[in-house]
Design a protein around this motif. Structure first.
Motif, mmCIF file in Angstrom:
data_model
loop_
_atom_site.group_PDB
_atom_site.id
_atom_site.type_symbol
_atom_site.label_atom_id
_atom_site.label_comp_id
_atom_site.label_asym_id
_atom_site.label_seq_id
_atom_site.Cartn_x
_atom_site.Cartn_y
_atom_site.Cartn_z
ATOM 1 N N TRP A 933 0.770 -1.161 -0.067
ATOM 2 C CA TRP A 933 0.016 0.105 0.020
ATOM 3 C C TRP A 933 0.662 1.360 -0.065
ATOM 4 C CZ3 TRP A 933 0.847 2.854 4.429
ATOM 5 C CH2 TRP A 933 1.250 2.098 5.595
ATOM 6 N N ILE A 934 2.172 1.075 0.260
ATOM 7 C CA ILE A 934 3.016 2.360 0.101
ATOM 8 C C ILE A 934 4.329 2.201 -0.274
ATOM 9 C CG2 ILE A 934 3.754 2.208 2.565
ATOM 10 C CD1 ILE A 934 3.630 5.395 2.547
ATOM 11 N N THR A 935 5.043 2.813 -1.267
ATOM 12 C CA THR A 935 6.464 2.783 -1.588
ATOM 13 C C THR A 935 7.045 4.087 -1.651
ATOM 14 O OG1 THR A 935 5.764 3.156 -4.027
ATOM 15 C CG2 THR A 935 5.838 0.725 -3.120
ATOM 16 N N PHE A 936 8.400 3.968 -1.064
ATOM 17 C CA PHE A 936 9.182 5.303 -1.156
ATOM 18 C C PHE A 936 10.245 5.367 -2.077
ATOM 19 C CE2 PHE A 936 7.482 4.923 3.097
ATOM 20 C CZ PHE A 936 7.299 6.290 3.660
ATOM 21 N N ALA A 937 10.385 6.410 -2.682
ATOM 22 C CA ALA A 937 11.347 6.629 -3.622
ATOM 23 C C ALA A 937 12.646 7.292 -2.909
ATOM 24 C CB ALA A 937 11.057 7.871 -4.669
ATOM 25 N N GLN A 938 13.730 7.244 -3.565
ATOM 26 C CA GLN A 938 14.842 7.808 -2.788
ATOM 27 C C GLN A 938 14.634 9.352 -2.553
ATOM 28 O OE1 GLN A 938 17.512 6.212 -2.088
ATOM 29 N NE2 GLN A 938 18.980 7.985 -1.285
ATOM 30 N N PRO A 939 14.943 9.689 -1.066
ATOM 31 C CA PRO A 939 14.882 11.006 -0.574
ATOM 32 C C PRO A 939 15.725 12.143 -1.206
ATOM 33 C CG PRO A 939 14.983 9.461 0.932
ATOM 34 C CD PRO A 939 15.214 8.497 0.013
ATOM 35 N N ILE A 940 15.318 13.259 -1.391
ATOM 36 C CA ILE A 940 16.035 14.371 -2.034
ATOM 37 C C ILE A 940 16.521 15.164 -0.818
ATOM 38 C CG2 ILE A 940 15.915 16.011 -3.653
ATOM 39 C CD1 ILE A 940 13.764 14.578 -4.993
ATOM 40 N N GLU A 941 17.710 15.383 -0.758
ATOM 41 C CA GLU A 941 18.334 16.340 0.487
ATOM 42 C C GLU A 941 18.826 17.574 -0.378
ATOM 43 O OE1 GLU A 941 21.022 14.481 2.966
ATOM 44 O OE2 GLU A 941 19.900 12.542 2.930
ATOM 45 N N THR A 950 19.549 20.685 6.927
ATOM 46 C CA THR A 950 18.990 20.164 5.726
ATOM 47 C C THR A 950 17.580 19.947 5.706
ATOM 48 O OG1 THR A 950 21.085 18.612 5.769
ATOM 49 C CG2 THR A 950 19.473 17.848 4.209
ATOM 50 N N ASN A 951 17.270 20.310 4.311
ATOM 51 C CA ASN A 951 15.886 19.871 4.094
ATOM 52 C C ASN A 951 15.556 18.281 3.422
ATOM 53 O OD1 ASN A 951 15.064 22.375 5.023
ATOM 54 N ND2 ASN A 951 15.045 23.214 2.678
ATOM 55 N N ILE A 952 14.704 17.747 3.570
ATOM 56 C CA ILE A 952 14.597 16.394 3.137
ATOM 57 C C ILE A 952 13.247 16.335 2.310
ATOM 58 C CG2 ILE A 952 15.086 13.951 3.451
ATOM 59 C CD1 ILE A 952 16.344 14.532 6.046
ATOM 60 N N LYS A 953 13.036 15.927 1.172
ATOM 61 C CA LYS A 953 11.645 15.409 0.588
ATOM 62 C C LYS A 953 11.702 14.073 0.320
ATOM 63 C CE LYS A 953 10.797 17.985 -3.214
ATOM 64 N NZ LYS A 953 10.529 18.370 -4.629
ATOM 65 N N PHE A 954 10.553 13.374 0.821
ATOM 66 C CA PHE A 954 10.422 12.132 0.774
ATOM 67 C C PHE A 954 9.204 11.678 -0.220
ATOM 68 C CE2 PHE A 954 12.065 12.691 5.156
ATOM 69 C CZ PHE A 954 13.065 11.831 4.989
ATOM 70 N N PRO A 955 9.517 11.614 -1.501
ATOM 71 C CA PRO A 955 8.495 11.140 -2.511
ATOM 72 C C PRO A 955 8.061 9.950 -1.978
ATOM 73 C CG PRO A 955 10.458 11.805 -3.617
ATOM 74 C CD PRO A 955 10.927 11.726 -2.310
ATOM 75 N N HIS A 956 6.623 9.481 -2.254
ATOM 76 C CA HIS A 956 6.317 8.317 -1.921
ATOM 77 C C HIS A 956 4.749 7.912 -2.504
ATOM 78 C CE1 HIS A 956 4.499 10.891 1.258
ATOM 79 N NE2 HIS A 956 3.379 10.384 1.122
ATOM 80 N N THR A 957 4.296 6.896 -2.926
ATOM 81 C CA THR A 957 3.046 6.402 -3.561
ATOM 82 C C THR A 957 2.303 5.838 -2.764
ATOM 83 O OG1 THR A 957 4.324 6.347 -5.633
ATOM 84 C CG2 THR A 957 2.205 5.314 -5.611
ATOM 85 N N ILE A 958 0.962 6.221 -2.712
ATOM 86 C CA ILE A 958 0.027 5.158 -1.978
ATOM 87 C C ILE A 958 -1.123 4.831 -2.742
ATOM 88 C CG2 ILE A 958 -1.866 5.502 -0.333
ATOM 89 C CD1 ILE A 958 -0.424 7.854 0.893
ATOM 90 N N ASN A 959 -1.252 3.413 -2.570
ATOM 91 C CA ASN A 959 -2.155 2.497 -3.156
ATOM 92 C C ASN A 959 -3.244 2.117 -2.285
ATOM 93 O OD1 ASN A 959 -0.410 1.832 -5.671
ATOM 94 N ND2 ASN A 959 1.043 0.952 -4.033
ATOM 95 N N VAL A 960 -4.546 2.794 -2.578
ATOM 96 C CA VAL A 960 -5.734 2.590 -1.725
ATOM 97 C C VAL A 960 -6.864 2.267 -2.744
ATOM 98 C CG1 VAL A 960 -5.039 4.370 -0.180
ATOM 99 C CG2 VAL A 960 -6.251 5.272 -1.920
#
Length: 974
Positions: A933-941, A950-960
């Motif tokens: 139900w969730i997958t994470f891509a590589q974070p972007i710092e 540091t600012n960190i962006k966590f791209p992710h996809t939710i399957n619902v």
């Protein structure tokens, strides 16, 4: 004695201390009079850079070819100096005259500070306009901090009238000789704003009358802050105002000879009517009675034109006193045009051998131009005096009798010839035939007072052009229009019935209201006029406040509904000897405050207030005063009593202290500041090219209740918006006296990309798009050489953060954030209080803060603190988001962890959770974690707002699908 109050407050000695240019006050200073209009006259066809009126009274005439008194009012969303409706107030004229009436060496009636100018307005809300701080206040009142107490209609932005030469002038002192009719929260707001922004941050002081107590008993009330009580005053809530009570002087206590020296001794006591209480700051002299009787010593001042009992030379007859028949009868030589009701001034104006009476009867002495006049009360001080080497007698002296001298011209008939029976007047003031009964008049050529004609007005031939008809032929009077005729009318009368009683002193704007039988019965009476009301078992002098049809409103008048009265005109001078009450005491203090500023314009509002209080004279002696030791109470640190506050103002001592304030090393005074930089234990100044990072400002989690100051190695300026915070400000007093209770701390958060921002005052020190007001808090009393820490709670930050400080999507960065601290009002000389840069102002400072903030976005909308509400069916759908964590301390990334959990939409509400974490430099789901139900891509710092962050962006996809009830992401170790 005229100007007796000048002597008791030692004004002449104070003026001698001032430079010649400032002896009468600085013409660069303005005092606000804020209770209604003075009397203005229209100016026809004003140019675009002038205004449409001028003051009517010569005491308010322009000085140095520039305007001395002008009007300011709110009109729509700006202020204007033009007047749309001329509605003068007698009370306001008197108050203005006490403050700033022109120096008058002939009439010996002048203001405390004659060269200081006046800005006149008609309600207390306009105080923000008088001080020209309304744009800043408008921003603050819409802030989150103040919004709960106000509606948006309370204040408009009020841009200035750019076409007016006087738009840039602002009031340094504001006088309020009335009870302010606004809610306590609004009054408190206005006073705080005036202290923070008035006079470029030094503060505008508001001087307020204590009030005249219960008008039915003549007794003062104990003022308090209990709404609905008889002694309630909105200004009691605030320590910013200076509240003035009234004292009285009794001449009978000492022989008159004791008053003739350079240092007279006065029997001074509390005025019976004056309100009292622990909130009284000080007092000033006024009359013994709020509705003065004939023998009182009251304050002389200006009136509306022809509305007083003291006249200028052109309004007077000057007969010689031939004999004193008794204490109520005088023989006057070679005078005509004398009628009942005219006032007569006896004795020497600048001494205590002086008094005023009204003429109650006039008897001609056959075969002469002499008359015997009967006075309305016995003369007391001027009949005969020979004691202790001081001698005075009235016989042979000159009386001064006020008459209504109306300019008249003979009406030109249709044949072009002047009429011998009809005259044109400028107005019908003082003319009333009382239902057809003729009115006596005396008409004479100007400068030839004894060659006139006594006659009667038998009709008003044309009321539209003020034309009257007289009984006797005027052919012996000159027809030459270059020789004006002067008409002096007899008294006019009207019958009245009281239909509305006056309001209590807590609502002084509501006066008693009366009705005359017809509109014509009130012809000749006018607003401001002094009259005698007789009837209902009472007799009292009053002033007309308003005439509408056959209705008439009067101040200080009897007010039992149903009682009938006879109203009779009195005197017609341009000055009065009868102004009294705390209304008269207050402008004495305001005028003196203006002189204090003239002596030292670097003083702030709290310092002016302190100087006036510290230098007072103790009426009845020091033993009747006690020290206020409780630092939570008003008047802390002063010796006071409830009647007089710290005592009666002493102008000489106040001016001397003002002159010495910034030069003497022995004066006890506070010196407030917030450090810009600390080197060890030494406060250092900061160069213009260097950053300000105040050690006196820090922020911690609200849950951390330890009052710990930060060390240089501790990071106390890294708040997380998801957690309530507490801001701490260390306020220092490096002076040698305890701080003033009037000081406030104002705290803001500001956002900017500027490097080493200057934060000029006031442009960056009020609530606006990139500056938010967080708190206004009274600074506790700080002893000299000490400091205190003020804590301010800052809650619910996350819900406001994205609105306040928008994220740049491309850089994932926001503007730099700073906490700003402002001590109000500023103190110090001009070099210490510069407004262009906080580095040059010891009462402004800032601290950069590195703010951690979490948000989830789909690339177009920020949703902090909100659920991701997705409407889904049985088919699985994918949605892409990213979680952004701003300003993470780089050293904390080694064990950074995100918890993702979903709640299934089943009977057990099953919860599934996985962890996404960093090990070394690698990001991955926790070992053994599986899910669909969730997958994470590589974070972007990306770099944060500081090299260590540091600012960190966590791209992710939710399957619902519809089996999913909720998805929630949390950072669990930050």
């Amino acid at each position: 004695m005229r100007n007796w109050h000048h002597k008791i407050i030692k004004l002449d000695q104070a003026r001698q201390l001032l430079s010649n240019s400032n002896r009468l006050g600085s013409s660069d200073l303005y005092i606000g009079v804020i209770e209604g209009q003075i009397e203005f006259r229209p100016v026809n066809n004003p140019s675009p850079l002038t205004i449409n009126y001028k003051p009517a009274h010569p005491s308010f005439s322009d000085i140095s070819n520039s305007r001395k008194v002008f009007f300011r009012d709110k009109e729509g969303n700006q202020f204007t100096q033009n007047i749309s409706s001329f509605s003068p107030s007698m009370h306001t004229n008197c108050v203005t005259g006490i403050i700033s009436g022109n120096e008058d060496v002939n009439n010996l009636i002048d203001g405390i500070s004659p060269n200081i100018r006046v800005i006149n307005s008609n309600n207390f809300e306009n105080g923000l306009f008088l001080a020209l701080i309304n744009p800043f206040s408008n921003g603050n009142i819409k802030s989150a901090f103040f919004q709960s107490a106000f509606d948006n209609s309370f204040l408009n932005n009020g841009a200035s009238d750019v076409n007016n030469l006087y738009s840039s002038q602002s009031a340094s002192i504001i006088n309020c000789s009335f009870n302010i009719q606004l809610t306590s929260s609004k009054v408190d707001f206005i006073l705080k704003e005036l202290f923070a922004y008035g006079r470029d941050g030094r503060g505008t002081l508001v001087v307020v009358s204590a009030g005249n107590g219960d008008s039915s008993t003549g007794s003062g009330l104990e003022i308090n802050d209990t709404a609905g009580s008889s002694g309630f005053r909105t200004t009691v809530y605030s320590n910013k105002s200076l509240i003035v009570a009234a004292s009285k002087v009794l001449l009978d206590s000492y022989p008159l000879s004791s008053y003739t020296g350079t240092k007279p001794v006065f029997d001074e006591r509390k005025a019976n009517y004056s309100n009292y209480g622990k909130r009284i700051d000080l007092c000033a002299p006024s009359g013994p009675d709020s509705t003065p009787s004939k023998d009182d010593i009251n304050i002389y001042s200006t009136t509306m034109l022809n509305c007083g009992n003291v006249g200028t030379d052109d309004q007077l007859f000057f007969p010689r006193i031939n004999a004193v028949s008794s204490s109520t009868k005088l023989i006057l030589e070679n005078v005509r045009g004398i009628f009942k009701g005219q006032s007569i001034e006896l004795g020497t104006r600048n001494s205590y051998f002086h008094e005023l009476r009204y003429i109650a009867r006039v008897d001609k002495i056959s075969g002469t131009n002499n008359i015997e006049v009967t006075l309305d009360a016995a003369i007391k001080f001027t009949k005969d005096f020979n004691k202790d080497g001081v001698q005075f007698t009235l016989v042979g002296t000159t009386a001064r009798i006020v008459a209504l001298k109306k300019v008249a011209t003979k009406h030109i008939e249709s044949n072009g010839q002047p009429s011998n029976y009809q005259l044109n007047l400028k107005n019908l003031n003082g003319i009333n035939l009382k239902a057809g009964a003729p009115q006596k008049v005396y008409i004479y050529p100007e400068n030839s007072e004894l060659s006139g004609i006594e006659t009667e007005i038998i009709s008003i031939a044309n009321p539209d052009n003020n034309r009257i008809e007289v009984r006797n032929n005027l052919s012996t009077l000159p027809n030459d229009p270059n020789i004006p005729l002067i008409l002096v009318p007899d008294q006019i009368k009207a019958s009245l019935t009281c239909i509305k009683a006056g309001a209590p002193s807590s609502q002084p704007d509501q006066s008693p209201y009366y009705l005359a039988p017809t509109v014509n019965d009130l012809t000749g009476f006018f607003v401001g006029q002094e009259v005698l009301l007789s009837g209902g078992g009472k007799e009292r002098i009053a002033f007309i406040s308003q005439i509408t049809g056959r209705g008439i409103e009067m101040s200080h008048s009897p007010s039992i509904i149903g009682d009938t009265f006879t109203m009779t005109s009195l005197a017609y001078g341009d000055f009065t000897s009868r102004f009294t009450g705390t209304s008269a005491a207050t402008p004495i203090v305001s005028g003196l405050a203006g002189l204090v500023l003239s002596a030292n314009n670097d003083l702030n509002a709290a310092e002016i207030k302190h100087i006036l209080k510290e230098t007072t004279d103790k009426i009845t002696g020091v033993s009747h005063y006690s020290m206020v030791n409780n630092d939570t109470k008003y008047n802390y640190g002063y010796t006071t009593n409830d009647d007089y506050g710290t005592g009666r103002v002493n102008a000489e001592a106040a001016i001397q202290l003002a002159i010495d304030w910034h030069t003497s090393t022995t004066i006890q005074k506070p010196k407030m500041e917030i450090a810009d930089r600390l080197n060890g234990l030494v406060l250092e100044s900061v160069l213009e090219t260097e950053p300000v990072d105040s050690p006196d400002i820090w922020i911690k989690s609200l849950a951390d209740n330890t009052l710990q100051e930060p060390s240089p190695t501790q990071l106390f300026n890294n708040p997380n918006t998801s957690v309530d915070q507490k801001i701490y400000i260390k306020v220092r007093n490096s002076g040698n006296r305890a701080s003033f209770k009037e000081c406030d701390l104002r705290v803001y958060i500001a956002f900017t990309d500027d490097e080493n921002p200057a934060f000029p005052f006031p442009s960056k020190w009020y609530d606006q798009a990139d500056v938010k007001l967080l708190a206004v808090k009274e600074i506790p009393i700080i002893q000299g050489g000490s400091s205190t820490i003020v804590g301010i709670e800052w809650k619910d930050i996350a819900s406001k953060w994205n609105t306040w400080n928008n994220l740049d999507i491309a850089t994932t960065k926001r503007k730099n954030a700073y906490l700003l601290a402002h001590i109000a009002p500023f103190d110090g000389n001009s070099n210490e209080v510069r407004n262009t840069n906080i580095r040059f102002n010891k009462q402004l400072s800032c601290r950069p803060i590195i703010v951690s903030h979490n948000s989830i976005t789909d690339g177009s909308a920020f949703l902090p603190g909100k659920k991701l509400d997705l409407t889904v069916g049985t088919q699985t759908i994918q949605r892409d988001f990213y979680l952004l964590m701003e300003n993470v301390l780089t050293t904390n990334l080694s064990n950074f962890r995100i918890r993702a959990r979903t709640t299934r939409n089943n009977s057990n509400k099953t919860v599934e959770e996985v962890f996404f974490e960093r090990t070394g430099n690698t990001w991955a789901l926790a070992p053994l974690a599986t899910n669909n139900w969730i997958t994470f891509a590589q974070p972007i710092e990306t770099p944060g707002n500081h090299p260590e962050y540091t600012n960190i962006k966590f791209p992710h996809t939710i399957n619902v699908d519809n089996t999913t009830l909720e998805v929630k992401l949390e950072i669990v170790n930050i």
